[in-house]
Design an enzyme around this catalytic site. Structure first.
Site, PDB file in Angstrom:
ATOM      1  N   ASN A 210       0.849  -1.198   0.000  1.00 11.39           N
ATOM      2  CA  ASN A 210       0.000   0.000   0.000  1.00 11.39           C
ATOM      3  C   ASN A 210       0.883   1.246   0.000  1.00 11.39           C
ATOM      4  O   ASN A 210       2.099   1.159   0.076  1.00 11.39           O
ATOM      5  CB  ASN A 210      -0.978  -0.029   1.178  1.00 11.39           C
ATOM      6  CG  ASN A 210      -0.253  -0.032   2.505  1.00 11.39           C
ATOM      7  OD1 ASN A 210       0.422   0.910   2.861  1.00 11.39           O
ATOM      8  ND2 ASN A 210      -0.392  -1.144   3.249  1.00 11.39           N
ATOM      9  N   TYR A 211       0.247   2.408  -0.095  1.00 12.57           N
ATOM     10  CA  TYR A 211       0.986   3.655  -0.305  1.00 12.57           C
ATOM     11  C   TYR A 211       1.552   4.291   0.967  1.00 12.57           C
ATOM     12  O   TYR A 211       2.061   5.396   0.913  1.00 12.57           O
ATOM     13  CB  TYR A 211       0.074   4.689  -0.978  1.00 12.57           C
ATOM     14  CG  TYR A 211      -0.277   4.356  -2.406  1.00 12.57           C
ATOM     15  CD1 TYR A 211       0.732   4.213  -3.354  1.00 12.57           C
ATOM     16  CD2 TYR A 211      -1.599   4.208  -2.808  1.00 12.57           C
ATOM     17  CE1 TYR A 211       0.423   3.922  -4.670  1.00 12.57           C
ATOM     18  CE2 TYR A 211      -1.923   3.920  -4.128  1.00 12.57           C
ATOM     19  CZ  TYR A 211      -0.904   3.783  -5.056  1.00 12.57           C
ATOM     20  OH  TYR A 211      -1.202   3.500  -6.345  1.00 12.57           O
TER      21      TYR A 211
END
Ligand code: CTP
Length: 398
Positions: A210-211
């Site tokens: 994920n970011y």
């Protein structure tokens, strides 16, 4: 005697305000501090080392070597000895050298070797203070974490009136005391922090991730350590560095590794702040060889990861605090309150993806803190460092 036992370096540079440094040294000593003066060659034109060493009871350091006996003054040792460095007065020239690492005198080398926080009290004429280079250099010093003691407005040595006069010694001492009060607020505490994303392996070259940048968790770790806590930082894969010696960093990759490290560390801590964006699922099968493209569609089976927050919520004792994060896109408050209950958290930090400048990629964040009791505080958009201070003040220090 609020500064009893504190080791303070007072750096003095070539400004007419240097005469006030003698008073500053005296006030610091009156509060119990041990003061070591480091003065630049230009500083000595304004105030004599004899006056200063008579006040502090220690020889003034100015050169790399003492001329008569060849003793080398170790700026590295000074850096380790010090609890706080105050440079007052700081001229435009010294500020410029500090910002750019121009180590051509003992004061700047000491500054560059400094492990302790640094306060800078500028003193200069109003036009010099307003010059874009001074503004930029002070901005650079702030970005290094230095604390700038804003100069006061008033009559200057040039007889002009404006901003640039070094702050009065009493006010500098008050800021030093405030600093130590805040600095020690987590002394003897041990805090566990999780940060960053997790990577869930699909095959040797691919993962589900994920970011999350880890910036919020790292800012929390630095702030807790700066306030005297011992920090265990369990970090997912991020490109960030930690600088404080009180941070013990455990690098992990997957949710499972993060779970194991966090559950093992938690029993000896006073609190855990769970900032990591942990993957809820991992691929059920992790291929040993690179997966090959076979058909137009591919179905990936996922298995739920263990919930670190929920596990810590189960094992926590009544003296431990547990703080979680919630990043929501809708029904934010209701979802956050549900997480407090499901995971047995004491507080949850809510940030909404609907807020501009809040969330993963930014250096800023806009949060609300919700307590188990239902109490809620909303904060404006701030830097992640300031947000870290708000979180600590509202969850660990009440
Ligand atoms: N968390 C955790 N371990 C997990 C998942 C989440 O410790 N396996 C923590 C996060 O670090 C965060 C909090 O739990 O502090 C909330 O995470 P979130 O993923 O939003 O919680 P979920 O219950 O998975 O909620 P959602 O249904 O939104 O995925």
């Amino acid at each position: 005697m609020e500064l009893k036992g504190k080791h303070i370096i007072l750096g003095i540079t070539g400004s007419i305000a240097a005469y006030k440094s003698a008073m500053l040294a005296r006030l610091l000593i009156k509060e119990g501090a041990e003061v070591q003066i480091v003065i630049t060659p230009a500083g000595k034109e304004f105030i004599t080392p004899v006056t200063l060493s008579a006040l502090t009871g220690k020889p003034v350091v100015s050169e790399f070597f003492t001329a008569n006996d060849g003793t080398w003054h170790s700026h590295v040792d000074l850096g380790l000895w010090t609890d706080l460095m105050i440079i007052a007065p700081a001229t435009a020239s010294t500020i410029g050298k500090m910002a750019n690492g121009i180590a051509d005198n003992m004061l700047i080398t000491t500054y560059l070797s400094m492990k302790a926080p640094v306060m800078v009290a500028p003193a200069m004429d109003l036009d010099m203070f307003a010059h874009p280079s001074t503004i930029r250099n002070l901005e650079i010093l702030r970005s290094y974490g230095n604390i700038i003691i804003e100069p006061a407005e008033g009559e200057l040595a040039s007889h002009l009136t404006g901003k640039g006069r070094m702050e009065e010694p009493e006010k500098i001492v008050a800021q030093a005391k405030d600093f130590f009060r805040q600095h020690q607020s987590l002394a003897n505490k041990k805090i566990l922090i999780t940060a960053g994303p997790t990577y869930e392996k699909l095959d040797p070259v691919r993962f589900i991730g994920n970011y999350s940048s880890g910036k919020m968790g790292f800012a929390l770790a630095e702030e807790c350590a700066a306030r005297g806590a011992e920090v265990i930082l369990v970090a997912g894969p991020v490109s960030l560095k930690t600088s404080h010696p009180n941070i013990k960093r455990i690098d992990v990759e997957s949710a499972e590794e993060m779970y194991n490290a966090a559950v093992k560390s938690f029993p000896n801590t006073d609190a855990a702040i769970l900032c990591a964006a942990v993957a809820d699922y991992r691929p059920t099968v992790q291929a040993q060889e690179k997966l090959k493209r076979k058909s137009e569609t591919m179905i990936l089976e996922l298995t739920a990861n263990k919930d670190i927050a929920a596990e810590l919520g189960k094992i926590k004792n009544k003296n431990q605090r547990l703080i979680g994060f919630a990043l929501e896109t809708h029904d934010e408050t209701a979802n956050a309150l549900k997480k407090i209950e499901n995971k047995n958290l004491d507080f949850i930090i809510l940030n909404s993806l609907n807020d501009k400048g809040a969330g993963f990629k930014y250096d800023t964040n806009k949060i609300s803190i919700l307590a188990q009791s239902g109490h809620r505080i909303d904060f404006p958009l701030k830097s992640k460092k300031e947000v870290a201070a708000d979180i600590i003040n509202s969850t660990l220090l009440i």
